[in-house]
Design a protein around this motif. Structure first.
Motif, PDB file in Angstrom:
ATOM      1  N   GLY B 178       0.830  -1.376  -0.099  1.00 46.45           N
ATOM      2  CA  GLY B 178      -0.251  -0.019   0.104  1.00 46.45           C
ATOM      3  C   GLY B 178       0.727   1.123   0.000  1.00 46.45           C
ATOM      4  O   GLY B 178       2.260   1.089  -0.274  1.00 46.45           O
ATOM      5  N   TYR B 180       2.362   4.486   2.206  1.00 45.70           N
ATOM      6  CA  TYR B 180       2.900   4.523   3.618  1.00 45.70           C
ATOM      7  C   TYR B 180       2.963   6.088   3.746  1.00 45.70           C
ATOM      8  O   TYR B 180       3.212   7.153   2.776  1.00 45.70           O
ATOM      9  CB  TYR B 180       4.238   3.964   3.780  1.00 45.70           C
ATOM     10  CG  TYR B 180       3.814   2.444   4.086  1.00 45.70           C
ATOM     11  CD1 TYR B 180       3.669   1.480   2.974  1.00 45.70           C
ATOM     12  CD2 TYR B 180       3.911   2.016   5.423  1.00 45.70           C
ATOM     13  CE1 TYR B 180       3.567   0.194   3.404  1.00 45.70           C
ATOM     14  CE2 TYR B 180       3.680   0.669   5.805  1.00 45.70           C
ATOM     15  CZ  TYR B 180       3.430  -0.200   4.679  1.00 45.70           C
ATOM     16  OH  TYR B 180       3.434  -1.431   5.030  1.00 45.70           O
ATOM     17  N   THR B 181       2.722   6.332   4.910  1.00 40.18           N
ATOM     18  CA  THR B 181       3.006   7.927   5.328  1.00 40.18           C
ATOM     19  C   THR B 181       4.490   8.433   4.885  1.00 40.18           C
ATOM     20  O   THR B 181       4.607   9.739   4.658  1.00 40.18           O
ATOM     21  CB  THR B 181       2.943   8.067   6.993  1.00 40.18           C
ATOM     22  OG1 THR B 181       3.782   7.138   7.447  1.00 40.18           O
ATOM     23  CG2 THR B 181       1.388   7.969   7.184  1.00 40.18           C
ATOM     24  N   LYS B 192       0.946   2.470   7.184  1.00 43.52           N
ATOM     25  CA  LYS B 192       0.192   2.238   5.724  1.00 43.52           C
ATOM     26  C   LYS B 192      -0.972   2.797   5.874  1.00 43.52           C
ATOM     27  O   LYS B 192      -1.808   3.003   7.101  1.00 43.52           O
ATOM     28  CB  LYS B 192      -0.158   0.705   5.506  1.00 43.52           C
ATOM     29  CG  LYS B 192      -0.899   0.434   4.040  1.00 43.52           C
ATOM     30  CD  LYS B 192      -1.055  -1.095   4.022  1.00 43.52           C
ATOM     31  CE  LYS B 192      -2.045  -1.539   4.757  1.00 43.52           C
ATOM     32  NZ  LYS B 192      -3.427  -0.883   4.295  1.00 43.52           N
ATOM     33  N   LEU B 193      -1.432   3.708   4.929  1.00 41.65           N
ATOM     34  CA  LEU B 193      -2.597   4.527   4.839  1.00 41.65           C
ATOM     35  C   LEU B 193      -3.734   3.632   4.200  1.00 41.65           C
ATOM     36  O   LEU B 193      -3.686   3.056   3.164  1.00 41.65           O
ATOM     37  CB  LEU B 193      -2.517   5.719   3.851  1.00 41.65           C
ATOM     38  CG  LEU B 193      -1.407   6.746   4.526  1.00 41.65           C
ATOM     39  CD1 LEU B 193      -0.979   7.728   3.389  1.00 41.65           C
ATOM     40  CD2 LEU B 193      -2.023   7.713   5.751  1.00 41.65           C
ATOM     41  N   ASP B 194      -5.087   3.796   5.133  1.00 39.45           N
ATOM     42  CA  ASP B 194      -5.965   3.068   4.511  1.00 39.45           C
ATOM     43  C   ASP B 194      -6.486   3.693   3.196  1.00 39.45           C
ATOM     44  O   ASP B 194      -7.197   3.009   2.289  1.00 39.45           O
ATOM     45  CB  ASP B 194      -7.212   2.546   5.495  1.00 39.45           C
ATOM     46  CG  ASP B 194      -6.637   1.861   6.708  1.00 39.45           C
ATOM     47  OD1 ASP B 194      -5.870   1.112   6.395  1.00 39.45           O
ATOM     48  OD2 ASP B 194      -7.292   2.086   7.769  1.00 39.45           O
ATOM     49  N   LYS B 195      -6.720   5.184   3.428  1.00 39.66           N
ATOM     50  CA  LYS B 195      -7.100   5.899   2.330  1.00 39.66           C
ATOM     51  C   LYS B 195      -6.307   7.149   1.900  1.00 39.66           C
ATOM     52  O   LYS B 195      -5.777   7.343   2.866  1.00 39.66           O
ATOM     53  CB  LYS B 195      -8.661   6.238   2.479  1.00 39.66           C
ATOM     54  CG  LYS B 195      -9.667   5.092   2.624  1.00 39.66           C
ATOM     55  CD  LYS B 195     -11.099   5.782   2.856  1.00 39.66           C
ATOM     56  CE  LYS B 195     -12.050   4.721   2.716  1.00 39.66           C
ATOM     57  NZ  LYS B 195     -13.378   5.309   2.846  1.00 39.66           N
ATOM     58  N   ILE B 196      -6.218   7.544   0.791  1.00 41.04           N
ATOM     59  CA  ILE B 196      -5.594   8.603   0.515  1.00 41.04           C
ATOM     60  C   ILE B 196      -6.186   9.284  -0.683  1.00 41.04           C
ATOM     61  O   ILE B 196      -6.819   8.574  -1.605  1.00 41.04           O
ATOM     62  CB  ILE B 196      -3.983   8.499  -0.042  1.00 41.04           C
ATOM     63  CG1 ILE B 196      -3.228   9.792   0.035  1.00 41.04           C
ATOM     64  CG2 ILE B 196      -3.905   7.632  -1.158  1.00 41.04           C
ATOM     65  CD1 ILE B 196      -1.768   9.421  -0.163  1.00 41.04           C
ATOM     66  N   ARG B 228      -7.231   1.037  -6.191  1.00 40.20           N
ATOM     67  CA  ARG B 228      -6.409   0.335  -4.648  1.00 40.20           C
ATOM     68  C   ARG B 228      -5.033  -0.146  -5.117  1.00 40.20           C
ATOM     69  O   ARG B 228      -4.796  -0.840  -6.135  1.00 40.20           O
ATOM     70  CB  ARG B 228      -7.574  -0.553  -4.345  1.00 40.20           C
ATOM     71  CG  ARG B 228      -7.231  -1.188  -2.986  1.00 40.20           C
ATOM     72  CD  ARG B 228      -8.190  -1.856  -2.416  1.00 40.20           C
ATOM     73  NE  ARG B 228      -8.616  -3.189  -3.302  1.00 40.20           N
ATOM     74  CZ  ARG B 228      -8.585  -4.262  -2.666  1.00 40.20           C
ATOM     75  NH1 ARG B 228      -8.915  -4.576  -1.333  1.00 40.20           N
ATOM     76  NH2 ARG B 228      -8.945  -5.344  -3.358  1.00 40.20           N
ATOM     77  N   THR B 242      -4.191   0.054  -0.096  1.00 39.88           N
ATOM     78  CA  THR B 242      -4.579   1.539   0.181  1.00 39.88           C
ATOM     79  C   THR B 242      -5.541   1.975  -0.885  1.00 39.88           C
ATOM     80  O   THR B 242      -5.289   1.540  -1.971  1.00 39.88           O
ATOM     81  CB  THR B 242      -3.289   2.602   0.120  1.00 39.88           C
ATOM     82  OG1 THR B 242      -2.190   2.083   1.262  1.00 39.88           O
ATOM     83  CG2 THR B 242      -3.832   4.121   0.293  1.00 39.88           C
ATOM     84  N   SER B 253      -9.037  12.727   8.244  1.00 39.24           N
ATOM     85  CA  SER B 253      -7.745  12.523   7.832  1.00 39.24           C
ATOM     86  C   SER B 253      -6.643  13.372   8.488  1.00 39.24           C
ATOM     87  O   SER B 253      -7.264  14.498   9.158  1.00 39.24           O
ATOM     88  CB  SER B 253      -7.731  12.678   6.282  1.00 39.24           C
ATOM     89  OG  SER B 253      -7.802  13.960   5.938  1.00 39.24           O
ATOM     90  N   SER B 411      -3.135   7.240  13.352  1.00 43.83           N
ATOM     91  CA  SER B 411      -4.138   7.444  12.264  1.00 43.83           C
ATOM     92  C   SER B 411      -5.306   8.378  12.819  1.00 43.83           C
ATOM     93  O   SER B 411      -5.340   8.653  14.016  1.00 43.83           O
ATOM     94  CB  SER B 411      -4.959   6.087  11.810  1.00 43.83           C
ATOM     95  OG  SER B 411      -5.714   5.795  12.957  1.00 43.83           O
TER      96      SER B 411
END
Lengths: 412, 412
Positions: B178, B180-181, B192-196, B228, B242, B253, B411
């Protein structure tokens, strides 16, 4: 400008250096004033790698996907060859089968070329392009899917382009320097032929001399394409290699052009088959339906109402043949006492259009073998060929003796 | 049936085993009731090999032939993937770019997709086919020649198909799980970000987070394609990876979504440029014409009538920039005392759509860097991004300090 077709096989384009060497040969013909169509195979080893992947992925593969995968090697070589020519300041571009388009039947992995429109490439020649590099071995079906022409198919691509563009000649560059009277590895006296007739080449090709794909020779014969086989590793010259041509163009020739052989044969016999009208048709239909390529056939009447039926076929089809015969016996279609497969045989053949007008070739062949103590198991003949099946251990001896007896080391 | 697009990158199809693993994932989605369009890259390493051959053959290559050569790797994977799916009893077939056709501009090796007619593949879906495997990265120009979309172009192929087929989602399978920050190799606290949001992903992609090709994100944003990013080496699940999506779909967010960085930067300065109206235009037009991608620009007034002009550009374009500036100086178009290139710099950026509504992010960033004793050389900002150029040796320190300060390990 006159068109020349030049085909380079896998070993002739195996590395970037070899592609460069091949491109230089093309440059020489361009300098002579030819517009050149170059047909390329995949770099050697590439197609085998792709075929291996397909087989590993899917043993009973979809032939359409097989074709899509294995055709990709030729695309790489075509692009690299065009780039190499451009580097030499020769105006060139590549074509993939679908771009020409090379129209084929839908018989995937063994498609036949139906049409090659020449307008597309001809227009580019007229605009100053000097070389069209075409990916060999591939075409496109009426459904718009990629097809391939079977192993060795790039030879057929080359001849088909020579026919479609009315080329002056079709030069097949390979790793041997021509067609020999026999395999030099078997007889040191083997001699390179300057010319050979289409019919002779056809017999040699189908007899296992793997220089050209059989279909390419058929096609060349039908369209009277002058075909030259020569090595891409030797000096370039107008008389190099072997010219495969119409027999009228060959002034003098030996009665026998060459001695061919094949180790991949097996002899099979059904002992004491119940004989009745149509029994041969029944047996060979069953074998054909099982995908067995029967070559020679001999029938001996053993006793009243019983017969022995013998045939030869490729080694690796024996299992298939046995299965088909056992099934036919079980279902009562045929009856026989025993089935014998002899894997230790070889086929040796003498080939020559001179046989048409000279008698005694067969008699001489049998005498030569007899003098060497070699027993003949099966015989078949055609107008320009005599083939015998013998014990495999005598194969080299037979080839050498026949080569000597027909004095093939001397040119006509 | 709803359509799903699944894209597998080079490492996800690097071997026949991995292709099988990828095919199993496709099978799971087919079982859920999706008609699936699979976009494949070449097996990893293959495209590099082909590019290497082209460069060796012809350093100033014809981009049309480059495209013909380098597009072949995807064709192999597409066929193998279709065969693998068929082996699993999933009705599938492969498509090459020209067969769909994926219509592109004629800008070879960096072509843009113009249209993807869906009728061809849709008709097959209606006939019962469940998976269309499409060779990524390639298309066909109005002239009927093969084009490619630039490195990483298969991502763009995938998003374009998702848009053309109105797909429910476009899943990009890769070797990371995914977005990552920040790069976990630089900060162990990376999350890891779930959504961006699309905009954030776009900034991260162009800032050097090499997860997705920038153009694929632009395209996804324009056509609102849910994208995704997930790993093909981890367990399959509906919430894995992500989701790159519209910012409205992201409830909560952080102000800052991530910290990006790039080591491949250089800082160049023209010292004491004779200042006059239009001097910046003159300099940056010359650089642009020389193919230099200028990123940040800073102008300092040194003294009356003189100015220092500083910019950043990729490391490997410094030579080109120097040549262009020397030429401009020689021809009298611009005048300057000295040209300084600093290769030991890095760019560090914080990105987040939350910056639109939150003030003080820039101030906080500068304070954090100052507390660590890191000197800022150049600053640029956009609506959702702040970038600074610093000494390269401080890059890791800066990333870690910023990650901590903005509490990215937590998060929202």
């Amino acid at each position: 400008m006159p068109v020349l077709v030049m085909k380079f096989g896998g070993t002739s384009v195996a590395t970037l250096d070899r592609i460069r060497r091949a491109a230089k040969r093309v440059g020489v013909e361009v300098a002579k004033g030819y517009d050149v169509i170059v047909i390329v195979s995949a770099m050697s080893g590439k197609t085998n790698e792709l075929v291996g992947w397909v087989n590993e992925t899917s043993p009973m593969y979809d032939a359409r996907e097989y074709d899509a995968v294995v055709s990709s090697g030729e695309n790489v070589t075509a692009g690299l060859m065009a780039l190499t020519l451009q580097e030499m300041d020769v105006p060139a571009r590549s074509w993939q089968g679908w771009q020409v388009p090379v129209k084929t039947t839908s018989a995937h992995s063994s498609a036949r070329i139906e049409e090659i429109p020449s307008d597309n490439i001809m227009a580019k020649f007229q605009q100053g392009m000097r070389v069209a590099v075409v990916a060999g071995f591939q075409g496109v079906s009426p459904e718009g899917r990629i097809t391939t022409l079977g192993r060795g198919g790039s030879d057929t691509t080359a001849v088909a382009f020579a026919a479609a563009f009315d080329a002056e000649r079709c030069d097949i560059y390979t790793d041997v320097d021509g067609v020999y009277t026999t395999d030099p590895r078997v007889s040191a006296k083997a001699r390179k032929l300057d010319k050979i007739a289409f019919e002779e080449m056809l017999e040699l090709a189908s007899l296992g001399a793997k220089v050209l794909q059989t279909r390419s020779v058929e096609l060349a014969m039908r369209y009277k394409v002058k075909l030259r086989v020569l090595s891409s590793f030797e000096e370039q010259s107008d008389t190099a290699g072997t010219l495969v041509c119409d027999e009228e163009e060959i002034m003098e020739s030996n009665v026998v052009a060459g001695v061919a052989f094949s180790r991949d044969e097996a002899k099979m016999t059904l002992v004491s088959v119940a004989d009745r009208p149509g029994i041969a048709a029944t047996i060979f239909t069953a074998l054909s339906e099982a995908g067995v390529n029967v070559d020679m056939i001999v029938q001996n009447i053993a006793e009243e109402g019983r017969t022995d039926m013998t045939w030869s076929c490729p080694n690796d089809q024996v299992k298939r043949a046995e299965k088909a015969m056992d099934a036919a016996k079980e279902s009562g279609v045929i009856r026989f006492d025993e089935m014998i497969a002899d894997m230790d045989v070889a086929k040796v053949s003498v080939v020559g259009i001179g046989m048409r007008s000279h008698t005694g070739v067969a008699a001489k062949m049998f005498r030569v073998l007899s003098n060497e103590g070699i027993n003949i198991k099966v015989i078949t003949t055609s107008e320009i060929k005599i083939s015998v099946l013998i014990d495999r251990k005598y194969m080299e001896l037979a080839v050498q003796a026949l080569h000597d007896a027909f004095e093939l080391e001397k040119s006509a």
